[in-house]
Design an enzyme around this catalytic site. Structure first.
Site, PDB file in Angstrom:
ATOM      1  N   GLU A 121       1.013  -0.965   0.009  1.00  0.00           N
ATOM      2  CA  GLU A 121       0.212  -0.435   0.115  1.00  0.00           C
ATOM      3  C   GLU A 121       1.040   1.334   0.131  1.00  0.00           C
ATOM      4  O   GLU A 121       1.047   1.800   1.593  1.00  0.00           O
ATOM      5  CB  GLU A 121      -0.694   0.148   1.188  1.00  0.00           C
ATOM      6  CG  GLU A 121      -1.963  -1.508   1.505  1.00  0.00           C
ATOM      7  CD  GLU A 121      -3.515  -0.916   2.151  1.00  0.00           C
ATOM      8  OE1 GLU A 121      -2.947  -0.111   3.026  1.00  0.00           O
ATOM      9  OE2 GLU A 121      -4.176  -2.105   2.229  1.00  0.00           O
ATOM     10  N   GLU A 132      -5.817  -8.888   1.061  1.00  0.00           N
ATOM     11  CA  GLU A 132      -6.228  -8.235   2.393  1.00  0.00           C
ATOM     12  C   GLU A 132      -7.414  -7.815   2.334  1.00  0.00           C
ATOM     13  O   GLU A 132      -8.156  -6.967   1.582  1.00  0.00           O
ATOM     14  CB  GLU A 132      -5.589  -6.540   2.617  1.00  0.00           C
ATOM     15  CG  GLU A 132      -4.766  -7.296   3.188  1.00  0.00           C
ATOM     16  CD  GLU A 132      -4.181  -5.803   3.973  1.00  0.00           C
ATOM     17  OE1 GLU A 132      -4.630  -4.777   4.535  1.00  0.00           O
ATOM     18  OE2 GLU A 132      -2.420  -5.148   4.325  1.00  0.00           O
TER      19      GLU A 132
END
Ligand code: 8VR
Length: 470
Positions: free
Chosen positions: A163, A373
């Site tokens: 991320e 995720e």
């Protein structure tokens, strides 16, 4: 329909959020060890000194994962355990820990899926300017090579970065993450480029080693949708996707930056400082990327901005809350009356997941994807001593169904990792927000306990998703 036999059912964690043992066995300090201790930076002053002590209890934790039938465990390596100063001398005890963790997984047939960078940067490098400094890129490539050489015989799936949009934007736009700088888009874009460059260099090095594994990276997947069909809001959504999706996905998958964003940055003087050689390397590395990891929690609902809007960040809800403007004040995210939200105001939208995956396929073709995720942050109810996280079961059920649906529409998804394997420390939001299949009792010396979702997920895995509800 069942998920294919080579589809991996897994769960994820990140070193800082679970390990604790922040200065044990020669680990060096990180940016987060320092930042979390500055008063007022985290909810109730929580920090990762102990977290859930996974460092000392990994055997117990992996055993529970095996009992759940987990096929893969995604965890991250703490750079400062391997290289306490970010570069230079290797800390053998750090290598030993991850060797033990990997071997423990393999003992049960659990595939280790390793993230090399999930935000905890050795403090020495933070002090040199972190990802703004191109020397950090070289230090990272050296660190990655050490990991490939130490673990690559048994680890066949590597994620370079987790991320980028989050650590770059919270670090340099909202200031909620280290180094805590606000409103500096110039630095924000520079950091993103330096990270893409580091990713490119690293995958080239990885392929030279002929370890016959796969390497990719994990991005936030937050497809933007306009709140209505108006032209101006559609424009806002397009702009949001260009800046949040294309800017991050194009350099990895297409080997070059999106023209639309480049033009905007040229106009506003925000173009990163990059060299022709760096751009060439990014282009050369793109075909070597084996997969993309997607971290999906929620889509973005956007509308065109009228007038200036202030960016609000609170410690108990640091990311993802609707109502914030884009850095350039072109659009803002909004909460919609007809949508469902978690207690932390994150939208629950399996439909947005499917639609976003189709959008991705249209843009990039049938690239290989892992959902690295996905999960529900909640305060789980405890009824007669049992953790009854029915809301989490429903959430994961619906999102696994969405994955099934996307696969049937031709999206190439090879695995699903729930966030998270075990309740863990939120970067800023403390322990209140839970994500795990395994509960950790902070009143009882961090005792582990299986939640309702633990038993549920075990059955889903055992039946390869055939029994999903609805
Ligand atoms: C992801 C991060 C992961 C977690 C999950 C859930 C936070 C948290 C912000 O963006 O990779 O580390 O981080 O989201 O939410 O609560 O700590």
């Amino acid at each position: 329909m069942k998920f294919a036999n080579d589809f991996l059912f897994g769960a994820a964690t990140a070193s800082y959020q679970v390990e604790g043992a922040w200065d044990q066995d020669g680990k060096g300090p990180t940016n987060w060890d320092e930042f979390s201790k500055i008063p007022g930076k985290t909810f109730q002053g929580t920090n990762g000194d102990v977290a859930v002590d996974h460092y000392n209890r990994y055997k117990e934790d992996v055993k529970l994962m095996a009992e759940m039938g987990l096929e893969s465990y995604r965890f991250s390596i703490s750079w400062a355990r391997i290289l306490p100063n970010g570069r230079g001398e290797i800390n053998q005890k750090g290598i030993d820990f991850y060797n033990n963790l990997i071997d423990e997984c393999l003992k049960y047939g659990i595939v280790p899926f390793v993230t090399l960078y999930h935000w905890d940067l050795p403090l020495a490098l933070e002090k040199e300017g972190a990802w703004l400094n191109k020397n950090t890129v070289d230090a990272y490539v050296e660190y990655a090579k050490i990991c490939f050489n130490a673990f690559g015989d048994r680890v066949k799936n590597f994620i370079t970065f987790n991320e980028t949009v989050v650590f770059a934007s919270l670090g340099y736009l909202s200031g909620a993450h280290p180094p805590g700088i606000q409103n500096n888009p110039k630095k924000y874009f520079q950091v993103t480029h330096n990270v893409f460059y580091a990713h490119a260099k690293t995958i080239i090095e990885y392929k030279k080693l002929n370890q016959y594994g796969e390497i990719g990276l994990s991005h936030v997947f937050a497809p933007a949708f306009a709140v209505d069909d108006s032209e101006e809001n559609n424009f806002a959504a397009m702009h949001a996707n260009q800046f949040n999706m294309n800017w991050f996905y194009d350099p990895i998958l297409k080997g070059k930056y999106p023209e639309y964003v480049v033009q905007q940055l040229e106009k506003t003087g925000l173009l990163p400082d990059w060299t022709a050689d760096e751009l060439l390397l990014i282009e050369q590395a793109a075909p070597l990327n084996d997969f993309m990891g997607l971290n999906y929690y929620q889509p973005m609902r956007v509308e065109k901005m009228e007038g200036a809007v202030e960016h609000v960040i609170t410690l108990d809800n640091s990311t993802g809350r609707p109502g914030n403007p884009s850095f350039d004040q072109v659009y803002k995210t909004v909460k919609m009356d007809d949508k469902k939200y978690t207690k932390w105001d994150w939208e629950i939208s399996p439909e947005g997941f499917v639609a976003g995956l189709e959008m991705l396929k249209d843009n990039y073709g049938q690239i290989k994807l892992y959902i690295t995720e996905n999960g529900l942050g909640d305060e789980d109810p405890i009824i007669e001593g049992e953790v009854c996280d029915i809301a989490r079961i429903n959430f994961i059920n619906d999102h696994l169904k969405a994955v099934k649906e996307a696969i049937s529409r031709g999206v190439h998804i090879k695995g699903y990792y729930a966030w998270s394997a075990i309740d863990l420390l939120s970067w800023l939001n403390g322990y209140k927000k839970q994500y795990g299949f395994i509960y950790v009792d902070h009143q009882k010396g961090l005792e582990r306990k299986k939640k309702a979702s633990f038993h549920w997920f075990k059955n889903i895995i055992a039946t390869r998703g055939e029994n999903l509800e609805g």
